[in-house]
Design a protein around this motif. Structure first.
Motif, mmCIF file in Angstrom:
data_model
loop_
_atom_site.group_PDB
_atom_site.id
_atom_site.type_symbol
_atom_site.label_atom_id
_atom_site.label_comp_id
_atom_site.label_asym_id
_atom_site.label_seq_id
_atom_site.Cartn_x
_atom_site.Cartn_y
_atom_site.Cartn_z
ATOM 1 N N ILE A 1 0.833 -1.209 0.000
ATOM 2 C CA ILE A 1 0.000 0.000 0.000
ATOM 3 C C ILE A 1 0.868 1.259 0.000
ATOM 4 O O ILE A 1 0.574 2.227 -0.703
ATOM 5 C CB ILE A 1 -0.992 -0.057 1.174
ATOM 6 C CG1 ILE A 1 -2.026 -1.127 0.816
ATOM 7 C CG2 ILE A 1 -1.643 1.285 1.429
ATOM 8 C CD1 ILE A 1 -3.066 -1.365 1.831
ATOM 9 N N THR A 2 1.969 1.236 0.770
ATOM 10 C CA THR A 2 2.868 2.392 0.758
ATOM 11 C C THR A 2 3.419 2.628 -0.641
ATOM 12 O O THR A 2 3.491 3.765 -1.115
ATOM 13 C CB THR A 2 4.043 2.158 1.726
ATOM 14 O OG1 THR A 2 3.505 1.896 3.017
ATOM 15 C CG2 THR A 2 4.939 3.376 1.801
ATOM 16 N N MET B 1 -4.807 -5.870 8.387
ATOM 17 C CA MET B 1 -5.667 -4.698 8.513
ATOM 18 C C MET B 1 -4.859 -3.505 9.050
ATOM 19 O O MET B 1 -4.943 -2.403 8.520
ATOM 20 C CB MET B 1 -6.860 -4.970 9.442
ATOM 21 C CG MET B 1 -7.808 -6.078 9.001
ATOM 22 S SD MET B 1 -8.149 -6.138 7.221
ATOM 23 C CE MET B 1 -8.874 -4.562 6.962
ATOM 24 N N VAL B 2 -4.066 -3.759 10.106
ATOM 25 C CA VAL B 2 -3.243 -2.676 10.662
ATOM 26 C C VAL B 2 -2.241 -2.197 9.621
ATOM 27 O O VAL B 2 -2.058 -0.996 9.403
ATOM 28 C CB VAL B 2 -2.502 -3.155 11.933
ATOM 29 C CG1 VAL B 2 -1.524 -2.099 12.421
ATOM 30 C CG2 VAL B 2 -3.497 -3.490 13.033
ATOM 31 N N GLY B 3 -1.617 -3.151 8.934
ATOM 32 C CA GLY B 3 -0.619 -2.820 7.919
ATOM 33 C C GLY B 3 -1.191 -2.014 6.778
ATOM 34 O O GLY B 3 -0.476 -1.255 6.116
ATOM 35 N N SER B 4 -2.480 -2.149 6.500
ATOM 36 C CA SER B 4 -3.046 -1.350 5.410
ATOM 37 C C SER B 4 -3.662 -0.055 5.909
ATOM 38 O O SER B 4 -3.616 0.966 5.223
ATOM 39 C CB SER B 4 -4.059 -2.164 4.603
ATOM 40 O OG SER B 4 -4.963 -2.816 5.444
ATOM 41 N N LYS C 1 1.343 6.911 -6.690
ATOM 42 C CA LYS C 1 0.071 7.593 -6.977
ATOM 43 C C LYS C 1 -0.952 6.665 -7.635
ATOM 44 O O LYS C 1 -1.864 7.123 -8.317
ATOM 45 C CB LYS C 1 0.283 8.834 -7.870
ATOM 46 C CG LYS C 1 1.184 9.903 -7.273
ATOM 47 C CD LYS C 1 0.393 10.930 -6.477
ATOM 48 C CE LYS C 1 1.262 12.091 -5.999
ATOM 49 N NZ LYS C 1 2.164 11.692 -4.888
ATOM 50 N N GLU C 2 -0.792 5.343 -7.457
ATOM 51 C CA GLU C 2 -1.834 4.424 -7.925
ATOM 52 C C GLU C 2 -3.000 4.450 -6.959
ATOM 53 O O GLU C 2 -4.139 4.232 -7.334
ATOM 54 C CB GLU C 2 -1.296 2.987 -7.982
ATOM 55 C CG GLU C 2 -0.308 2.739 -9.102
ATOM 56 C CD GLU C 2 0.386 1.401 -8.949
ATOM 57 O OE1 GLU C 2 1.291 1.126 -9.746
ATOM 58 O OE2 GLU C 2 0.045 0.634 -8.024
ATOM 59 N N ILE C 3 -2.670 4.662 -5.679
ATOM 60 C CA ILE C 3 -3.705 4.702 -4.649
ATOM 61 C C ILE C 3 -3.885 6.153 -4.203
ATOM 62 O O ILE C 3 -2.920 6.790 -3.795
ATOM 63 C CB ILE C 3 -3.299 3.833 -3.435
ATOM 64 C CG1 ILE C 3 -3.163 2.378 -3.870
ATOM 65 C CG2 ILE C 3 -4.300 3.973 -2.312
ATOM 66 C CD1 ILE C 3 -2.697 1.449 -2.766
ATOM 67 N N VAL C 4 -5.089 6.674 -4.349
ATOM 68 C CA VAL C 4 -5.372 8.054 -3.937
ATOM 69 C C VAL C 4 -6.466 8.022 -2.879
ATOM 70 O O VAL C 4 -7.213 7.046 -2.780
ATOM 71 C CB VAL C 4 -5.799 8.917 -5.140
ATOM 72 C CG1 VAL C 4 -4.615 9.160 -6.074
ATOM 73 C CG2 VAL C 4 -6.931 8.268 -5.908
#
Lengths: 468, 468
Positions: B335-336, B421-424, B342-345
């Protein structure tokens, strides 16, 4: 005017062709593609393709995600497919085709002009991640006998649909590459000079089979802007430009990072990857770690007695594991990254090893010393309870506490030193064995560090507590 | 001829100026610099600078490491420094000056030509990692009233010592940037056209203060090859070219990777960084983890009784910690990285969270199921010893073993789900709070996962073994 998804749909539904066409003059096509990617109904998207000019829509198409591309191709007439193909670069078309189902691929190849078809076919046949798979086949060639004026004329005539006009390629009758010619070489020399006398004969090149990571290294090291790609007979078959390399560098860095985090690299972007795919790529290393975890279990099993007599010993296991694992991971990452960037090469291995050894002693002493103070503090304030069997605040009581904090911090010193040595040796060893350092390093570092830290811990404890 | 360090020294010692000069025609300068960087005696290196042409030696100088640069500058006469400066690009000189001690800096600035001095000064004054710090001040400007023929003439006359001739910049009398002009725009249009009518008016630009990571995003997203840099009055002050961006992308990826591995990013290459520097950057996160480790210690402290009655429970602690920590790290890294690319906004956050939740269940079930089989196997073959108190191979004996393997594998299922879940969530949360996701994620993931996994483990064990 700021643009959004609703306005775009509104233009389409009102059949406002003029506003749609204006969009392409006002916004970068990739930003328009972002909006179109949010249109769920391909019939509505189709309207854009029917009303706007085909060089705009061809580029728009190349930026759509593969679901949208597939839906559109199904709606296109053969004539529309042909127009799309003839307005796209061959490498973009090959990328599209690579993601399409077989029936669409054969339709595309059937309607394509023979020259486009052969280009697509050859691009598709190169191994993924090879120079052949990222090169483009649209470049300018110039005969060596031309004058510079003639060369410039040829660039003006044929350059419009080439990937770059900044470099041209001088080939002999058999398409063997014999020189490169930059636009500045042409502009800065008298136009009557002959190409052969001006061209650069000591150019860099790569093979179609060269790995894209190696290609990226060449671009970075020699500040190239374009690289010719040759087949096994030294014939020019394509070129790679620096903008393709930017993507390669990003992709390689992502892959290394995923490997370090024990994920089998995912080619797609995270957003495009399916839940099943992400799960499948995450499970194998976790399972391997679990298998290797049997070793730590075995060690702890051997020292059951120590736990039962000094229960507080167990309380520090997570602290030791986490700190050791992370210390090893620090070294492994720094060195793997250094290798990936070609800062660290095999002949430096001895120096690197010596350096990490010194770092490990410094870090071990600092963190071990800090742990000593911190653990004493935690026991003294009663956050961690420890039944010494002595009256509080007596000398014996203090000594018992020091014995625990001493054991843990000495173990930390050794664990950090071992972790950092293992974390630095494994990636170096991987390179020597011609394996990928990023993959090799991680699960083995964890296991080796866990096992040795536990053994050191219990040997020290046994010695200091004279349990045996 | 293959070149090596000994041959180079031999040329120098025999004062073979001709062979030295030939080297520069035969090898890339960066490869020569690698050899020179291995010469320990600056007097010998100086000979190269005294015999070869100054445009070659200026570039050679820019590739030397800073120790060699400093030693050479101390040996150079003022005249030699001036010649070096006038043959170097201002951004290269600024990079050199940034690494030199104060007395050398003032000497360089004293002997430098006023125009060079002001360029160096302004480049030095921009914040590190800002667009201003990576831009170059050598670019071509063209008045808007020129014809394309006149523009081409200006490029031919002034282009030789500019960073690029592929793009020129159209400014008004106040140096305000009003358009850009590519060389192909000039070549593909009739030479009598006016610059103002051909130039591209909707160009991208950035401010001197823009962060280099943002600049890199612009280059990648819009496939730029050059980007003009403006001051607060929209005056053109510099340009950034794509080859500078390649370095930025590498550097940013390395930084992210170091942060994920809990090292405070090291600006230097690993090889150049001192032992002290690497140690200093590695210690803080390890110390923080140690502080947070008190929480796991506290939990284990509470469950001392459980260990003492069922000693085998301790044997699985490393397995649980490692698998949980790695599962969380997998999600955090994916996720980072997605955020960095910038794939995840932010607007995708809900979707991403849902996706990771599904992944975590799949991975948890698969790894938990596998652990169940593996632990039973380890106990059955006697690799892990477990005193059930029952006769071997009776039903009660089997049930006791299943109780242990069941407890551990159920804990693994929960630990993996919580970890993922925490990691994301943590990197996503970091973005919302405008913090760096790479830094935020890692130490907290480890601690939260450790603590929750231990609590789940002992609650399950207490329940299944009815210890309380």
């Amino acid at each position: 005017m700021s643009m959004n998804h609703e306005k775009l749909l509104d233009f389409i539904d009102r059949k406002d062709a003029k506003s749609l066409r204006q969009l392409f003059d006002m916004y970068p096509i990739i930003d328009i593609a972002d909006l179109v990617n949010h249109i769920d109904d391909p019939i509505r998207t189709l309207y854009i393709f029917k009303t706007c000019t085909s060089d705009h829509t061809a580029e728009l198409f190349s930026h759509l995600d593969s679901d949208h591309q597939e839906a559109l191709l199904n709606l296109f007439s053969d004539k529309e497919v042909v127009s799309l193909l003839s307005n796209s670069y061959a490498d973009d078309v090959a990328d599209v085709v690579a993601d399409m189902p077989a029936n669409l691929v054969s339709r595309i190849l059937r309607v394509a002009d023979p020259s486009i078809r052969s280009e697509i076919n050859s691009l598709l046949n190169y191994k993924p991640s090879s120079a052949g798979s990222i090169m483009t086949t649209e470049y300018i060639t110039i005969p060596k006998t031309y004058t510079l004026n003639e060369a410039l004329e040829k660039i003006k005539e044929t350059g419009r649909d080439k990937e770059t006009i900044y470099s041209s390629f001088v080939v002999d009758q058999k398409r063997k590459l014999i020189g490169t010619l930059k636009i500045e070489d042409i502009l800065f020399s008298p136009g009557t000079k002959i190409v052969e006398d001006v061209m650069n004969q000591s150019f860099f090149s790569c093979k179609v089979t060269t790995d894209q990571e190696e290609v990226a290294q060449l671009f970075k090291r020699y500040d190239l802007s374009v690289l010719p790609v040759l087949n096994e007979n030294s014939h020019l078959v394509g070129i790679i430009t620096i903008d393709d390399i930017v993507d390669v560098i990003e992709q390689e860095a992502s892959e290394d990072m995923q490997k370090m985090a024990k994920v089998i690299p995912i080619d797609d972007s995270y957003v495009d990857a399916s839940v099943m795919l992400i799960a499948r790529k995450s499970i194998p290393w976790l399972a391997l770690l679990l298998v290797l975890g049997a070793l730590s279990g075995f060690i702890l099993n051997q020292f059951e007695e120590a736990f039962q007599s000094v229960a507080i010993l167990a309380a520090f296991i997570p602290m030791l594991m986490d700190t050791g694992g992370n210390a090893g991971n620090q070294s492994a990452t720094l060195i793997t990254r250094g290798i990936a960037l070609k800062e660290i090469v095999p002949k430096d291995f001895k120096t690197i090893f010596k350096k990490e050894a010194q770092v490990s002693v410094l870090v071990g002493l600092a963190v071990g010393g800090f742990a000593f103070l911190w653990i004493n503090f935690l026991i003294l304030i009663g956050f961690l309870k420890y039944e010494t069997g002595f009256t509080a605040w007596t000398l014996e009581w203090f000594l018992s506490i020091l014995r625990i904090s001493g054991t843990v911090s000495l173990t930390l010193l050794f664990a950090i030193m071992i972790a950092k040595m293992v974390g630095s040796v494994l990636p170096l060893l991987a390179v020597k064995l011609k394996k990928d350092p990023a993959v090799m390093a991680s699960p083995f570092v964890t296991t080796i560090v866990d096992v040795t830290a536990l053994v050191v811990y219990f040997l020290l404890a046994s010695f200091l507590f004279q349990l045996f």
